[in-house]
Design an enzyme around this catalytic site. Structure first.
Site, short mmCIF file in Angstrom:
data_model
loop_
_atom_site.label_atom_id
_atom_site.label_comp_id
_atom_site.label_asym_id
_atom_site.label_seq_id
_atom_site.Cartn_x
_atom_site.Cartn_y
_atom_site.Cartn_z
N ASP A 151 3.93 5.55 9.10
CA ASP A 151 3.75 6.24 7.83
C ASP A 151 3.15 7.61 8.09
O ASP A 151 2.36 7.78 9.02
CB ASP A 151 2.82 5.44 6.90
CG ASP A 151 3.44 4.13 6.45
OD1 ASP A 151 4.68 4.10 6.26
OD2 ASP A 151 2.70 3.15 6.28
N ASP A 185 9.98 4.17 2.33
CA ASP A 185 9.24 3.72 1.15
C ASP A 185 9.67 4.49 -0.09
O ASP A 185 9.79 3.92 -1.18
CB ASP A 185 7.73 3.89 1.37
CG ASP A 185 7.20 3.04 2.51
OD1 ASP A 185 7.77 1.98 2.77
OD2 ASP A 185 6.21 3.45 3.14
#
Length: 222
Positions: A151, A185
């Site tokens: 991330d 995401d």
């Protein structure tokens, strides 16, 4: 919308997602941050759990973190098969363009994170205090199915102390929006958002025309 067009969407999302992750993994140390704007930063973290960093083992002490990780990865693999079937079936049944675009985004995002979970532990060495390399002589940081999701997108839109009059959290330091996420995401969230906001366009109701057969003689008499 054709399968070819849906595939193009999936491939584009996957390329952007994986290129960004590989770049971050091979150019940043874990926890390294670059400030782009006050409200947008690149922050490299790794997530080995579900959304928001939650883990299956957080909900029960009967399984270890490693077992929970394998269960989660296997669940993702089964889920992606189901999403793929949903996509192909929607195309065959001439589903709406909105529906197919949404499913394509969800599929691409899910597959992007699955690649991390399945393969990154084998491909890369760890990023603790160093910049990771791919296929190093010492091997990867973990085994197959134990990879961590990369991330990097962080949007701390506001930081400060909450007013004292707010129940429970009043007076505490608070960051909005604090989660760190990735392109995959974003694709999943966008796909789900499209299904919610444009639900009627995604699942249009078929209007059935009821025909009333009137005998010819009765019609003539009327």
């Amino acid at each position: 919308m054709s399968l070819k067009k849906a595939s193009i969407i999936i491939i584009i999302i996957l390329l952007i997602d994986q290129i960004s992750k590989v770049y971050i993994k091979t150019n940043f140390e874990l926890g390294e941050e670059i400030k782009i704007f006050n409200w947008f930063r690149i922050l490299f973290i790794e997530n080995d759990g579900m959304a928001w960093g939650a883990k299956l083992s957080d909900f029960t002490s009967l399984i270890t973190d490693r077992t929970a990780k394998v269960i989660l990865t296997c669940f993702r693999l089964f889920a992606i098969v189901g999403i793929g079937y949903w996509l192909i079936n929607s195309i065959k049944n001439k589903g709406s363009r909105v529906l197919i675009v949404a499913i394509s985004l969800i599929f691409a995002g899910a597959l992007g994170n699955i690649i991390d979970s399945v393969f990154y532990g084998v491909i890369f060495n760890d990023s603790y205090g160093q910049i990771a390399t791919a296929f190093s002589e010492g091997g990867g940081y973990d085994s197959l199915l134990h990879g961590k999701v990369v991330d990097m997108l962080h949007f701390p839109l506001w930081k400060g102390y909450l007013p004292d009059w707010i129940p429970v959290y009043g007076g505490n330091y608070f960051t909005f929006f604090n989660p760190v996420f990735n392109i995959a995401d974003m694709a999943i969230s966008t796909g789900v958002g499209i299904l919610i906001v444009f639900n009627r366009k995604a699942f249009p109701k078929e209007h059935k025309v009821v025909k009333t057969d009137i005998p010819a003689e009765e019609s003539h008499n009327n």
